[in-house]
Scaffold this motif. Structure first.
Motif, PDB file in Angstrom:
ATOM      1  N   GLN A  62       1.054  -0.738   0.194  1.00 25.91           N
ATOM      2  CA  GLN A  62       0.129  -0.350  -0.090  1.00 25.91           C
ATOM      3  C   GLN A  62       0.599   1.213   0.339  1.00 25.91           C
ATOM      4  OE1 GLN A  62      -3.275  -0.033   2.754  1.00 25.91           O
ATOM      5  NE2 GLN A  62      -4.072   1.978   1.974  1.00 25.91           N
ATOM      6  N   LEU A  65       2.268   1.728  -3.834  1.00 27.05           N
ATOM      7  CA  LEU A  65       1.634   2.408  -4.153  1.00 27.05           C
ATOM      8  C   LEU A  65       1.183   3.752  -4.123  1.00 27.05           C
ATOM      9  CD1 LEU A  65      -0.807   0.661  -6.797  1.00 27.05           C
ATOM     10  CD2 LEU A  65      -1.789   0.659  -5.261  1.00 27.05           C
ATOM     11  N   ARG A  66       0.903   3.607  -3.110  1.00 28.64           N
ATOM     12  CA  ARG A  66       0.712   5.558  -2.736  1.00 28.64           C
ATOM     13  C   ARG A  66       1.731   6.156  -3.155  1.00 28.64           C
ATOM     14  NH1 ARG A  66       1.820   6.168   2.939  1.00 28.64           N
ATOM     15  NH2 ARG A  66      -0.654   5.194   3.396  1.00 28.64           N
ATOM     16  N   LEU A  69       1.628   6.440  -6.939  1.00 31.88           N
ATOM     17  CA  LEU A  69       0.531   6.902  -7.229  1.00 31.88           C
ATOM     18  C   LEU A  69       0.167   9.127  -7.032  1.00 31.88           C
ATOM     19  CD1 LEU A  69      -2.454   6.949  -8.463  1.00 31.88           C
ATOM     20  CD2 LEU A  69      -2.852   6.938  -5.601  1.00 31.88           C
ATOM     21  N   ARG A  70       1.638   9.020  -6.156  1.00 31.91           N
ATOM     22  CA  ARG A  70       2.007  10.323  -5.980  1.00 31.91           C
ATOM     23  C   ARG A  70       3.040  10.880  -7.240  1.00 31.91           C
ATOM     24  NH1 ARG A  70       0.110  13.806  -2.100  1.00 31.91           N
ATOM     25  NH2 ARG A  70       1.975  14.821  -3.106  1.00 31.91           N
ATOM     26  N   GLU A  75      -3.039   6.040 -12.231  1.00 31.20           N
ATOM     27  CA  GLU A  75      -3.069   5.067 -11.765  1.00 31.20           C
ATOM     28  C   GLU A  75      -2.720   3.784 -12.489  1.00 31.20           C
ATOM     29  OE1 GLU A  75      -7.447   4.546 -10.781  1.00 31.20           O
ATOM     30  OE2 GLU A  75      -6.985   5.751  -9.065  1.00 31.20           O
ATOM     31  N   GLN A  76      -2.090   3.830 -14.306  1.00 39.90           N
ATOM     32  CA  GLN A  76      -1.753   2.690 -14.868  1.00 39.90           C
ATOM     33  C   GLN A  76      -0.386   2.459 -14.436  1.00 39.90           C
ATOM     34  OE1 GLN A  76      -3.485   1.080 -16.466  1.00 39.90           O
ATOM     35  NE2 GLN A  76      -1.700  -0.145 -16.765  1.00 39.90           N
ATOM     36  N   GLN A  79       0.853   1.369 -10.300  1.00 41.25           N
ATOM     37  CA  GLN A  79      -0.064  -0.286 -10.549  1.00 41.25           C
ATOM     38  C   GLN A  79       1.371  -0.615 -11.561  1.00 41.25           C
ATOM     39  OE1 GLN A  79      -3.808  -0.448 -12.793  1.00 41.25           O
ATOM     40  NE2 GLN A  79      -4.267  -1.559 -10.885  1.00 41.25           N
ATOM     41  N   ASP A  80       1.491  -0.090 -12.531  1.00 41.21           N
ATOM     42  CA  ASP A  80       2.988  -0.901 -13.745  1.00 41.21           C
ATOM     43  C   ASP A  80       4.360  -0.658 -12.211  1.00 41.21           C
ATOM     44  OD1 ASP A  80       1.277  -0.625 -15.937  1.00 41.21           O
ATOM     45  OD2 ASP A  80       2.846   0.835 -16.308  1.00 41.21           O
ATOM     46  N   HIS A  82       4.043  -0.382  -8.915  1.00 42.64           N
ATOM     47  CA  HIS A  82       4.195  -0.798  -8.185  1.00 42.64           C
ATOM     48  C   HIS A  82       4.158  -2.911  -8.501  1.00 42.64           C
ATOM     49  CE1 HIS A  82       0.695  -4.121  -6.220  1.00 42.64           C
ATOM     50  NE2 HIS A  82       1.236  -3.575  -4.671  1.00 42.64           N
ATOM     51  N   GLN A  83       3.575  -3.198  -9.288  1.00 42.98           N
ATOM     52  CA  GLN A  83       4.056  -4.550  -9.769  1.00 42.98           C
ATOM     53  C   GLN A  83       5.485  -5.134 -10.617  1.00 42.98           C
ATOM     54  OE1 GLN A  83       2.106  -6.135 -13.379  1.00 42.98           O
ATOM     55  NE2 GLN A  83       3.315  -7.315 -13.830  1.00 42.98           N
ATOM     56  N   GLY A 134      -7.430   4.521 -13.649  1.00 42.25           N
ATOM     57  CA  GLY A 134      -6.823   3.389 -14.549  1.00 42.25           C
ATOM     58  C   GLY A 134      -7.858   3.777 -15.702  1.00 42.25           C
TER      59      GLY A 134
END
Lengths: 226, 374
Positions: A62, A65-66, A69-70, A75-76, A79-80, A82-83, A134
């Motif tokens: 989390q 991801l945060r 994202l910031r 979001e996309q 996510q990339d 993060h993964q 997304g």
């Protein structure tokens, strides 16, 4: 309260706390237990346990991801990152030698990915002033921030929105590294020593970068209203 | 130091004007708890929270002062707001002295000089400030208007940022990301033999990169081991060559490199053969016909292409020796004679019959005597 209220002088506060000092031993014990549990999880994951790795992922994903994202505003992309960060961690977990905390290690992977992303975007000059979700639609950043002071005042809401946009614009003008240090310090609440470790530099360098970033932001925000 | 003091003085003047302008805004005091959050930098800061306000008499000036850092406020006219903004910018540019509030590493104090109390103020933001340091800072701040202004501006700036906390990843986004990651991990070939081998190689390379001294030592050891191995191998080969040379039978003394044989003559009385030959300088050797050195020179003389007399004399002597002595049974002499016969271009077709006394076989003799060229 209007946007200008944010720049009013508050009273001073110190972090020293006698009460918290009394509670320190108990906290230390809890930290040690938590760290021991995490070390066990890492060892199990290194031995090939997928469940152990999943547990590690749940602890930190989390925050990663945060951060993504910031920094990316998408979001996309978040996510990339993060993964990719956790895939790398899974792939190279065998190389983790407990020389730093797992927290620092996974953050280092994620920050490197974010820095690469920011540099690529900077070079492509595809700065995005808005955050996309997304589906590629604009995301209202401030809409996600809880506001217990606004009292449903539309004027204040507008001020906050304007202020938020200007802050985002000023943040976007920082170099990727300055942006990263500022985000980690200010929005992730990390200590400068930890930031230095994550960015593989010294605490002093991180401090200097933070100072430059803060100074730039203040000037830019002042100029926007000058 | 003097320059620094001047800068500080100028800063204090600007700061006084700034504070005066800011005081005209006349807003309500901020709750101390909000200030603590602002200093911590983030409402969800985990490590740098400052839970307790430091509320004593030293901090009254801060409660009374109101500062706007460039945002319009009802109490300010347009020109005043512009001046306020300008002062705030100048303060940010010039106030090296007070900028220490934000970062103590900006100015490096001269060795032995007393650090400015503002250095400690940076720790407010850095999340670690001991009580005595805080008291010293408070005492300084109570009297230094420029530091008050800088502290106010910095604090206000962080308060403004705290409003823009940014998006928290939604539960949907988090769930979606986790599902994607799970799928990637399921399909990831990260635990096979090659993956682990690759990891091991990269890890070793990484370790070596991280330890240049160790890498250099390994490289140096490799070079030394290679040099020593080469030295020992060379020494062994040299010894073997020496042993082979010592154990080899002594070779007969023959003239070393013979460039040409210029004359061959035999004394009919003594039977001694005299051969004039050239090495680096012309030389003469006189010895019995069966002497190995003479035989070597005779064989060299058969290759004399310029003087047929020398060649014929050498052939005669060699073949004559062969008739009586068994020395010509050696392969070199035989080959030399055959070579002479094979390369002889003298036309002598059917000149003679095969002499039965010849050391050559009839077939060889016929081959040698055939018409050439036809």
């Amino acid at each position: 309260m209007s946007a200008a209220d944010a720049f009013r002088l508050p009273s001073i506060a110190l972090p020293a706390s006698r009460a918290s000092a009394k509670a320190a031993p108990a906290q230390t014990l809890a930290d040690e237990a938590s760290r021991a549990a995490e070390i066990m999880l890492i060892r199990e994951a290194q031995a090939g346990s997928r469940a152990a790795f999943d547990a590690l992922v749940r602890q930190y994903d989390q925050a990663i991801l945060r951060l993504a994202l910031r920094l990316t505003g998408s979001e996309q992309d978040a996510q990339d990152i993060h993964q990719e960060a956790f895939l790398k961690a899974y792939r190279y977990l065998g190389n983790f030698r407990f020389e730093c905390s797992f927290y620092t290690w996974i953050y280092r992977i994620a920050t490197n990915l974010c820095l690469d992303h920011l540099r690529r975007r900077k070079s492509r000059r595809e700065e995005q002033a808005v955050v996309l979700d997304g589906r590629g639609e604009e995301l209202d950043l401030l809409g996600n921030v809880s506001d217990d002071r606004s009292g449903a005042n539309p004027a204040r809401e507008l001020d906050r929105k304007v202020l938020g946009e200007k802050i985002q614009e000023a943040l976007g003008r920082l170099t990727p590294r300055e942006r990263m240090v500022f985000e980690l310090k200010h929005y992730q609440g990390l200590k400068l020593r930890a930031i230095g470790e994550m960015l593989q530099t010294t605490e002093e360098t991180a401090k200097n970068t933070l100072f430059r970033a803060t100074r730039k932001l203040r000037l830019q925000l002042a100029e926007m209203h000058g | 130091m003097k320059q620094q003091q001047q800068s500080a003085g100028m800063t204090c003047e600007m700061a006084q004007r700034l504070i005066a302008l800011a005081a005209m805004t006349g807003s309500d005091p901020q709750p101390a708890s909000e200030t603590a959050t602002a200093w911590a930098g983030s409402p969800r800061s985990a490590e740098s929270a400052h839970p307790e306000p430091y509320g004593d008499a030293h901090h009254e000036p801060f409660r009374e002062t109101r500062l706007s850092a460039g945002f319009p406020e009802a109490g300010l006219s347009g020109s005043e707001l512009s001046e306020l903004t300008q002062l705030n910018k100048q303060l940010s540019d010039d106030a090296l002295f007070c900028a220490l509030l934000v970062d103590p590493t900006l100015a490096e104090p001269a060795p032995g000089s007393m650090p400015h109390p503002g250095e400690a103020a940076a720790s407010y933001d850095l999340g670690a400030l001991a009580r005595p340091e805080g008291e010293a800072l408070a005492a300084h701040l109570a009297t230094c208007r420029s530091c008050q202004a800088e502290l106010a501006a910095t604090t206000a700036f962080f308060r403004a940022l705290a409003h823009e906390a940014g998006p928290e990843p939604s539960a949907t986004l988090l769930a979606r990301s986790r599902m994607r990651l799970d799928a990637s991990l399921d399909s990831c070939e990260c635990s096979g033999f090659w993956a682990r081998l690759s990891q091991q190689v990269s890890f070793t390379a990484g370790r070596l990169r991280a330890a240049p001294a160790l890498s250099s030592a390994i490289l140096l050891a490799g070079v030394i081991a290679g040099a020593y191995g080469g030295y020992k191998a060379g020494q062994s080969a040299h010894t073997a060559e020496e042993v082979r040379y010592l154990l080899a039978p002594p070779t007969p003394e023959v003239p070393s490199v013979v460039a040409d044989v210029s004359a061959v003559a035999r004394d009919p009385e003594t039977g001694m053969v005299e051969i004039r030959y050239d090495r680096l300088v012309p030389d003469v050797l006189t010895a019995p016909a069966d002497d190995p050195s003479i035989r070597e020179l005779l064989m060299a003389a058969t290759e004399n292409g310029t003087d047929p007399q020398v060649r014929n004399a050498s052939v005669n002597l060699l073949s004559g020796n062969c008739a009586g002595v068994t020395l010509c049974g050696t392969v070199p002499v035989r080959n030399a004679l055959l070579n002479v016969l094979a390369t002889d271009r003298t036309p002598r077709c059917g000149a003679r019959r095969w002499p039965a006394s010849s050391h050559l076989s009839r077939r060889t003799w016929k081959y040698a005597m055939r018409c050439w060229p036809r």
